[in-house]
Design a protein around this motif. Structure first.
Motif, mmCIF file in Angstrom:
data_model
loop_
_atom_site.group_PDB
_atom_site.id
_atom_site.type_symbol
_atom_site.label_atom_id
_atom_site.label_comp_id
_atom_site.label_asym_id
_atom_site.label_seq_id
_atom_site.Cartn_x
_atom_site.Cartn_y
_atom_site.Cartn_z
ATOM 1 N N ILE A 112 34.298 51.725 38.390
ATOM 2 C CA ILE A 112 32.693 52.458 38.764
ATOM 3 C C ILE A 112 32.958 52.570 40.415
ATOM 4 O O ILE A 112 32.442 52.959 41.202
ATOM 5 N N GLU A 113 33.190 51.006 41.228
ATOM 6 C CA GLU A 113 33.446 51.081 42.100
ATOM 7 C C GLU A 113 34.859 50.967 42.681
ATOM 8 O O GLU A 113 34.951 51.514 43.633
ATOM 9 N N SER A 114 35.983 50.853 41.986
ATOM 10 C CA SER A 114 37.491 51.780 41.943
ATOM 11 C C SER A 114 37.250 53.448 42.068
ATOM 12 O O SER A 114 37.342 53.694 43.078
ATOM 13 N N ARG A 115 35.994 54.289 41.603
ATOM 14 C CA ARG A 115 36.430 55.624 42.028
ATOM 15 C C ARG A 115 35.086 56.074 42.908
ATOM 16 O O ARG A 115 35.215 57.126 43.576
ATOM 17 N N SER A 116 34.386 54.829 44.222
ATOM 18 C CA SER A 116 33.598 54.981 44.760
ATOM 19 C C SER A 116 34.162 55.785 45.952
ATOM 20 O O SER A 116 33.295 55.982 46.675
ATOM 21 N N SER A 117 35.024 55.326 46.405
ATOM 22 C CA SER A 117 35.809 55.640 46.945
ATOM 23 C C SER A 117 37.525 54.533 47.486
ATOM 24 O O SER A 117 37.510 53.525 46.780
ATOM 25 N N ILE A 118 38.294 55.614 47.997
ATOM 26 C CA ILE A 118 39.554 55.232 48.594
ATOM 27 C C ILE A 118 39.860 53.559 48.647
ATOM 28 O O ILE A 118 40.872 52.809 48.627
ATOM 29 N N ASP A 119 39.105 53.583 49.796
ATOM 30 C CA ASP A 119 39.225 52.187 50.612
ATOM 31 C C ASP A 119 38.558 50.733 50.224
ATOM 32 O O ASP A 119 38.289 50.184 50.589
ATOM 33 N N ASN A 120 37.831 51.168 49.164
ATOM 34 C CA ASN A 120 37.240 50.296 48.012
ATOM 35 C C ASN A 120 37.854 48.817 47.752
ATOM 36 O O ASN A 120 39.039 49.169 47.094
ATOM 37 N N SER A 121 36.832 47.770 47.317
ATOM 38 C CA SER A 121 38.219 46.462 47.426
ATOM 39 C C SER A 121 38.985 46.542 46.098
ATOM 40 O O SER A 121 39.808 45.920 45.990
ATOM 41 N N LYS A 122 38.713 47.510 44.922
ATOM 42 C CA LYS A 122 38.906 47.303 43.701
ATOM 43 C C LYS A 122 38.920 48.849 43.419
ATOM 44 O O LYS A 122 39.529 49.475 41.674
ATOM 45 N N LEU A 170 44.403 50.210 33.113
ATOM 46 C CA LEU A 170 43.989 48.644 34.919
ATOM 47 C C LEU A 170 45.665 48.722 35.824
ATOM 48 O O LEU A 170 46.673 48.768 34.463
ATOM 49 N N ASN A 171 45.626 47.566 36.626
ATOM 50 C CA ASN A 171 46.530 47.706 37.239
ATOM 51 C C ASN A 171 47.612 46.702 37.557
ATOM 52 O O ASN A 171 46.604 45.771 37.738
ATOM 53 N N TRP A 172 47.918 46.404 36.276
ATOM 54 C CA TRP A 172 48.631 45.037 36.836
ATOM 55 C C TRP A 172 49.363 44.723 37.621
ATOM 56 O O TRP A 172 49.969 43.593 37.705
ATOM 57 N N ALA A 173 50.220 45.297 38.643
ATOM 58 C CA ALA A 173 50.285 44.941 39.492
ATOM 59 C C ALA A 173 49.340 44.290 40.936
ATOM 60 O O ALA A 173 50.223 44.007 41.510
ATOM 61 N N ASN A 174 48.004 44.624 40.313
ATOM 62 C CA ASN A 174 47.379 44.143 41.235
ATOM 63 C C ASN A 174 47.073 42.455 41.235
ATOM 64 O O ASN A 174 46.265 42.236 39.859
ATOM 65 N N GLU A 175 47.020 41.280 41.224
ATOM 66 C CA GLU A 175 47.377 39.489 41.380
ATOM 67 C C GLU A 175 45.699 40.015 40.773
ATOM 68 O O GLU A 175 45.057 39.070 40.146
ATOM 69 N N GLU A 176 44.648 40.716 42.019
ATOM 70 C CA GLU A 176 43.155 39.647 41.911
ATOM 71 C C GLU A 176 43.232 40.232 40.295
ATOM 72 O O GLU A 176 41.874 39.925 39.748
ATOM 73 N N MET A 177 42.716 41.512 39.845
ATOM 74 C CA MET A 177 42.599 42.015 38.690
ATOM 75 C C MET A 177 42.904 41.105 37.550
ATOM 76 O O MET A 177 42.805 41.160 36.794
ATOM 77 N N VAL A 178 44.348 40.703 37.315
ATOM 78 C CA VAL A 178 45.516 40.022 36.597
ATOM 79 C C VAL A 178 44.386 38.210 36.790
ATOM 80 O O VAL A 178 44.504 37.578 35.310
ATOM 81 N N ASN A 179 43.859 38.168 37.757
ATOM 82 C CA ASN A 179 43.211 36.521 37.279
ATOM 83 C C ASN A 179 41.944 36.493 37.191
ATOM 84 O O ASN A 179 41.789 35.852 36.531
ATOM 85 N N GLU A 180 41.558 38.013 37.304
ATOM 86 C CA GLU A 180 39.483 38.215 37.170
ATOM 87 C C GLU A 180 40.569 38.029 35.462
ATOM 88 O O GLU A 180 39.386 37.446 34.616
ATOM 89 N N LEU A 181 40.954 39.002 34.934
ATOM 90 C CA LEU A 181 41.235 38.772 33.258
ATOM 91 C C LEU A 181 41.538 37.545 32.545
ATOM 92 O O LEU A 181 40.750 36.734 31.387
ATOM 93 N N TYR A 182 42.563 36.869 33.587
ATOM 94 C CA TYR A 182 42.951 35.303 33.205
ATOM 95 C C TYR A 182 41.450 34.106 32.727
ATOM 96 O O TYR A 182 41.137 33.683 31.911
ATOM 97 N N ASP A 183 40.667 34.623 33.645
ATOM 98 C CA ASP A 183 39.234 34.175 33.808
ATOM 99 C C ASP A 183 38.875 33.908 32.390
ATOM 100 O O ASP A 183 37.912 33.751 32.074
ATOM 101 N N MET A 184 38.661 35.483 32.597
ATOM 102 C CA MET A 184 37.827 36.216 31.375
ATOM 103 C C MET A 184 38.649 35.656 30.286
ATOM 104 O O MET A 184 37.811 35.374 28.821
ATOM 105 N N ILE A 185 39.399 35.733 29.588
ATOM 106 C CA ILE A 185 40.350 34.728 28.762
ATOM 107 C C ILE A 185 39.988 33.222 28.899
ATOM 108 O O ILE A 185 38.942 33.522 27.175
ATOM 109 N N ARG A 186 39.737 32.889 29.259
ATOM 110 C CA ARG A 186 39.853 31.442 29.640
ATOM 111 C C ARG A 186 37.819 31.269 28.828
ATOM 112 O O ARG A 186 37.823 30.486 27.604
#
Length: 561
Positions: A112-122, A170-186
């Protein structure tokens, strides 16, 4: 060979919406699963693989996750899940979650954030591209037909979805996104879950630059497996996931990795790779189809020689180097007894034979709900009885192509994923004891003859045969770790092999058809004493030891010494 609890385990897959409804709304739920834990324990199960139960709009039966940290209200609450986990552990049962890391729902807050604008942080949590000369960014085809690209009016760009447009990748080239997935798995591991089945994990890396696929037929879109499946960087990402998260816990992991052979599988499951414990292979699932993808609806005849070739390659290539995940059915496949057996005259015999096959191969066996009582394909009369989005898409496209309706429905009755998704048949009462309400999909009409209650009362039922097989596997390490050796490789009717571990040799004889072939006892096994451990028929008195005649779908397991 390294021993491990997950190698010795027997896994039971639960499709929650169809397993057991506790509140009468027509859909299975977590409290329904809790009510059947004793049944699963008595069957001999060690691990419950539960298909997605996360918060989801349900556009793809839960594989479109909108909140990784919440339970879908249709299934219950997080307190219900905590109780399920506690009750399962109290019985010595482990819980393996089904986790989707390739994509989310388009209702996930990230998207929802990602599609809100081209310059959104997500924005770069997902894969966005501009169109090319008014066309899609490339010519890749989605698994659910059509382009993998969906245009977003607000930002004027396309997002990628290998599956439904409601499942952005999902874009696995994005470190921030990957780290959020790691936190969720933990978070789930700290809660106490015992492992994960990683859905579509082979697709988390796409080819650099997202190039067009070869298109010799000049089609609008084409399947591009080689550009988004099993790419080399997937292994780098899985090793990192293992090193940074998974290896700190005593769990099991299995990946869904279509389109590879055993040699490639070793890149995922090799003992020194430190990526996954095992993967689901699909080679044997395509033997009765013209091709993968849409061609899977077009049936072809399969032969036992083909099945032996595929299974033997996996058994021998992975031995002492990796580990197999063995299955004949799951929530995406037709019922095994209808596909590889005979669901009419020899339903009981062929279901027992197929069970013998799965539980005597090297690798962790997976039983899908209802296999233990020989549930069959549903074969509904009209398309209105089906619910699966893939099935409905196939029906609509086939109509547009002018295919005869009887041909379309024949393909659907044979291959629809809904064959596996009809409610679990607990008894012969209303709605098979699955619900007191109206089920979300019809119950298979044969539930009055095929159900758990009848099976448990019959000592010769498929259910009790499964219990005996599972107990046998736990008694003989040769059936877990033993080396597989194929015998009679060119026999078109019989599948015969040995499993050998230290001084223990087990011989497995399987008749895959309804004829009565004779088998010459293998010369190098003559002279050895034979102990019949299990069979789906009564033993033949005074049978010759050098030559035996197999009855329709007969299975025999001997210990040789």
């Amino acid at each position: 060979m390294l021993e491990a609890w997950w190698k010795e385990a027997v896994v039971y897959e639960i499709y929650p919406v169809s397993f057991k409804d506790s509140n009468g709304d027509g859909k299975g739920d977590l409290r329904g699963i809790i009510s059947k834990l004793d049944y699963l324990k008595d069957l001999g199960i060690d691990v419950l693989w539960i298909c997605p139960i996360y918060e989801s709009p349900g556009m793809d039966n839960g594989y479109d996750i909108s909140n990784y940290y919440a339970i879908n209200p249709a299934f219950g609450t997080m307190e219900d899940f905590d109780e399920l986990l506690w009750e399962a552990h109290a019985r010595g049962l482990k819980i393996m979650m089904d986790l989707v890391l390739n994509h989310t729902s388009d209702k996930h807050p990230w998207f929802i954030e990602s599609r809100s604008s081209i310059d959104n942080s997500k924005r770069n949590y997902y894969i966005w591209r501009k169109g090319v000369n008014g066309l899609f960014p490339n010519n890749w085809e989605s698994y659910f037909s059509g382009s993998v690209w969906e245009f977003d009016e607000k930002t004027g760009e396309y997002y990628m979805h290998l599956y439904s447009k409601h499942q952005p990748d999902l874009n696995w080239a994005n470190e921030e996104m990957v780290n959020e997935l790691y936190d969720m798995i933990r978070w789930w591991l700290e809660k106490g879950v015992d492992g994960f089945r990683f859905d579509a994990i082979a697709h988390i890396v796409k080819a650099k630059g997202l190039p067009n696929a070869d298109n010799p037929q000049h089609l609008p879109v084409v399947r591009a497996y080689q550009l988004f499946s099993n790419l080399e960087k997937v292994h780098d990402l899985l090793r990192r996931l293992n090193e940074e998260v998974l290896m700190d816990y005593d769990i099991m992991t299995v990946g869904e990795t279509s389109g590879l052979g055993p040699e490639q599988a070793l890149q995922y499951v090799g003992d020194k790779r430190h990526e996954l414990d095992m993967v689901f292979q699909f080679e044997h699932m395509t033997l009765d189809s013209v091709s993968m993808g849409t061609g899977r609806w077009e049936a072809r005849s399969w032969t036992l020689l083909e099945l032996k070739k595929v299974m033997s390659r996996w058994q021998t290539t992975l031995h002492n180097q990796g580990w197999n995940a063995n299955y004949l059915g799951n929530h995406d496949q037709p019922r095994p007894v209808s596909r590889f057996g005979n669901d009419q005259q020899f339903r009981v015999e062929s279901a027992k034979m197929l069970a013998t096959f799965m539980l005597t191969l090297e690798g962790t066996p997976y039983i899908y709900q209802g296999e233990e009582i020989g549930m069959t394909n549903a074969a509904f009369e009209t398309i209105s009885d089906y619910r699966d989005v893939e099935t409905l898409n196939y029906y609509g496209q086939s109509q547009l192509q002018g295919k005869p309706n009887d041909r379309i429905m024949a393909a659907i009755r044979a291959k629809s994923r809904d064959n596996a998704r009809t409610p679990m048949q607990w008894n012969g009462g209303p709605q098979a004891g699955f619900t007191t309400g109206e089920p979300w999909i019809k119950v298979n009409p044969n539930y009055t003859e095929v159900n758990v209650e009848l099976a448990m009362k019959d000592p010769k039922s498929i259910y009790h045969y499964y219990r005996q097989l599972i107990a046998l596997r736990k008694q003989h390490k040769a059936l877990v770790y033993g080396e597989y050796k194929l015998l009679l490789p060119l026999d078109p009717d019989l599948y015969v092999y040995t499993r050998t571990w230290e001084q223990d040799t087990i011989l497995v004889i399987l008749n895959f058809f309804d004829d009565m072939p004779r088998m010459e006892w293998p010369k190098d096994l003559r002279g050895l004493s034979q102990e019949l451990l299990i069979s789906n028929y009564e033993p033949v008195p005074d049978e010759r030891q050098d030559q035996i005649e197999l009855r329709p779908y007969e299975a025999r397991v001997y210990r040789l010494y």
